[in-house]
Design a protein around this motif. Sequence first.
Motif, PDB file in Angstrom:
ATOM      1  N   ARG A 196       1.623  11.890 -10.029  1.00  0.00           N
ATOM      2  CA  ARG A 196       1.490  13.644  -9.392  1.00  0.00           C
ATOM      3  C   ARG A 196       1.982  14.845  -9.696  1.00  0.00           C
ATOM      4  O   ARG A 196       1.725  15.809 -10.301  1.00  0.00           O
ATOM      5  N   GLN A 197       2.909  13.677  -9.123  1.00  0.00           N
ATOM      6  CA  GLN A 197       3.942  15.723  -9.183  1.00  0.00           C
ATOM      7  C   GLN A 197       4.549  15.583 -10.133  1.00  0.00           C
ATOM      8  O   GLN A 197       4.854  16.904 -11.243  1.00  0.00           O
ATOM      9  N   GLU A 198       4.522  14.620 -11.215  1.00  0.00           N
ATOM     10  CA  GLU A 198       5.217  14.619 -12.801  1.00  0.00           C
ATOM     11  C   GLU A 198       3.925  14.798 -13.770  1.00  0.00           C
ATOM     12  O   GLU A 198       4.297  15.919 -14.615  1.00  0.00           O
ATOM     13  N   ALA A 199       3.034  14.870 -13.191  1.00  0.00           N
ATOM     14  CA  ALA A 199       1.427  15.252 -14.023  1.00  0.00           C
ATOM     15  C   ALA A 199       1.587  17.064 -13.605  1.00  0.00           C
ATOM     16  O   ALA A 199       1.965  17.931 -14.509  1.00  0.00           O
ATOM     17  N   GLU A 200       1.751  17.685 -12.781  1.00  0.00           N
ATOM     18  CA  GLU A 200       2.292  18.803 -12.480  1.00  0.00           C
ATOM     19  C   GLU A 200       3.161  19.276 -13.035  1.00  0.00           C
ATOM     20  O   GLU A 200       3.220  20.343 -13.531  1.00  0.00           O
ATOM     21  N   ASP A 201       4.496  18.791 -13.129  1.00  0.00           N
ATOM     22  CA  ASP A 201       5.259  18.895 -13.884  1.00  0.00           C
ATOM     23  C   ASP A 201       4.944  19.176 -15.139  1.00  0.00           C
ATOM     24  O   ASP A 201       5.829  20.656 -16.163  1.00  0.00           O
ATOM     25  N   TRP A 202       4.699  18.940 -15.645  1.00  0.00           N
ATOM     26  CA  TRP A 202       4.710  18.791 -17.304  1.00  0.00           C
ATOM     27  C   TRP A 202       3.466  19.619 -17.439  1.00  0.00           C
ATOM     28  O   TRP A 202       3.502  20.294 -18.924  1.00  0.00           O
ATOM     29  N   LYS A 203       2.337  19.981 -16.440  1.00  0.00           N
ATOM     30  CA  LYS A 203       1.305  20.623 -16.482  1.00  0.00           C
ATOM     31  C   LYS A 203       2.335  22.952 -16.650  1.00  0.00           C
ATOM     32  O   LYS A 203       2.221  23.613 -17.323  1.00  0.00           O
ATOM     33  N   LEU A 233       0.933  -1.096  -0.204  1.00  0.00           N
ATOM     34  CA  LEU A 233       0.252   0.029   0.022  1.00  0.00           C
ATOM     35  C   LEU A 233       1.050   1.046  -0.253  1.00  0.00           C
ATOM     36  O   LEU A 233       1.050   2.349  -0.267  1.00  0.00           O
ATOM     37  N   GLN A 234       2.354   1.256   1.107  1.00  0.00           N
ATOM     38  CA  GLN A 234       3.024   1.942   1.181  1.00  0.00           C
ATOM     39  C   GLN A 234       3.616   2.622  -0.171  1.00  0.00           C
ATOM     40  O   GLN A 234       3.634   3.829  -0.612  1.00  0.00           O
ATOM     41  N   SER A 235       4.220   1.853  -0.956  1.00  0.00           N
ATOM     42  CA  SER A 235       4.835   1.572  -2.682  1.00  0.00           C
ATOM     43  C   SER A 235       3.825   2.345  -3.556  1.00  0.00           C
ATOM     44  O   SER A 235       4.408   3.074  -4.020  1.00  0.00           O
ATOM     45  N   LEU A 236       2.394   1.567  -3.580  1.00  0.00           N
ATOM     46  CA  LEU A 236       1.410   2.192  -4.126  1.00  0.00           C
ATOM     47  C   LEU A 236       0.963   3.667  -4.413  1.00  0.00           C
ATOM     48  O   LEU A 236       0.808   4.623  -5.098  1.00  0.00           O
ATOM     49  N   GLN A 237       1.043   3.995  -3.006  1.00  0.00           N
ATOM     50  CA  GLN A 237       0.877   5.332  -2.478  1.00  0.00           C
ATOM     51  C   GLN A 237       2.294   6.687  -2.414  1.00  0.00           C
ATOM     52  O   GLN A 237       1.553   7.748  -3.380  1.00  0.00           O
ATOM     53  N   ASP A 238       3.055   6.158  -2.848  1.00  0.00           N
ATOM     54  CA  ASP A 238       4.326   6.658  -3.015  1.00  0.00           C
ATOM     55  C   ASP A 238       4.271   6.793  -5.217  1.00  0.00           C
ATOM     56  O   ASP A 238       4.399   7.585  -5.572  1.00  0.00           O
ATOM     57  N   GLN A 239       4.612   5.914  -5.264  1.00  0.00           N
ATOM     58  CA  GLN A 239       3.996   5.945  -7.305  1.00  0.00           C
ATOM     59  C   GLN A 239       2.946   6.495  -7.510  1.00  0.00           C
ATOM     60  O   GLN A 239       2.990   7.979  -8.092  1.00  0.00           O
ATOM     61  N   ILE A 240       1.660   7.175  -6.792  1.00  0.00           N
ATOM     62  CA  ILE A 240       0.490   8.132  -7.342  1.00  0.00           C
ATOM     63  C   ILE A 240       1.489   9.073  -6.860  1.00  0.00           C
ATOM     64  O   ILE A 240       1.288  10.091  -7.772  1.00  0.00           O
ATOM     65  N   ALA A 241       2.075   9.374  -5.530  1.00  0.00           N
ATOM     66  CA  ALA A 241       2.418  10.817  -6.005  1.00  0.00           C
ATOM     67  C   ALA A 241       3.390  11.466  -6.322  1.00  0.00           C
ATOM     68  O   ALA A 241       3.375  12.534  -6.780  1.00  0.00           O
ATOM     69  N   TYR A 242       4.017  10.468  -6.993  1.00  0.00           N
ATOM     70  CA  TYR A 242       5.486  10.753  -8.133  1.00  0.00           C
ATOM     71  C   TYR A 242       4.446  10.941  -8.869  1.00  0.00           C
ATOM     72  O   TYR A 242       5.167  11.768 -10.019  1.00  0.00           O
TER      73      TYR A 242
END
Length: 148
Positions: free
Chosen positions: A79-86, A68-77
């Motif tokens: 989301r940050q990538e999407a924000e960088d692209w925006k 679960l923690q691994s999946l949450q870390d991947q989701i956060a990563y």
Amino acid sequence: MGVYEKMYRVTVAEAAARLKVKEQAIRKRIQRGTLAHDKDEDGRVYVYLDPQDGATSTNIDTGMDKLLQSLQDQIAYLRQEAEDWKEEARRKDTIIMSLTQHLPELQAPAESLGGLQTASEGPTKGNPRGQQESSQRRSWWRQFFGLE
């Protein structure tokens, strides 16, 4: 009863709760002989559980927590990538907007140069090559921005 001294003596319901299975599963294990058990004078069945038996389900929970923690870390990563692209897209849009605002400034000098060339071409009107050169000089930026 020396073997069972280090083990927990619990009821079937408690064993099911500790092992996180149904009572029927505990009864089936007793029937198959995979769980140590005994009956008291009243006929109540008690199961002997090793203290580590509860740890087994904890290990599963720990594994699930890690997953679960691994999946949450991947989701956060992501989301940050999407924000960088925006942010990069906004930056590019700003650059394009700046270039389009400077487009009229580029048009004005080209038109004034075109007028000067026409006046200087007066004596050489018979030269079609001179007219072709002036139109090529005027339109390079229009071709670049896709206006011609």
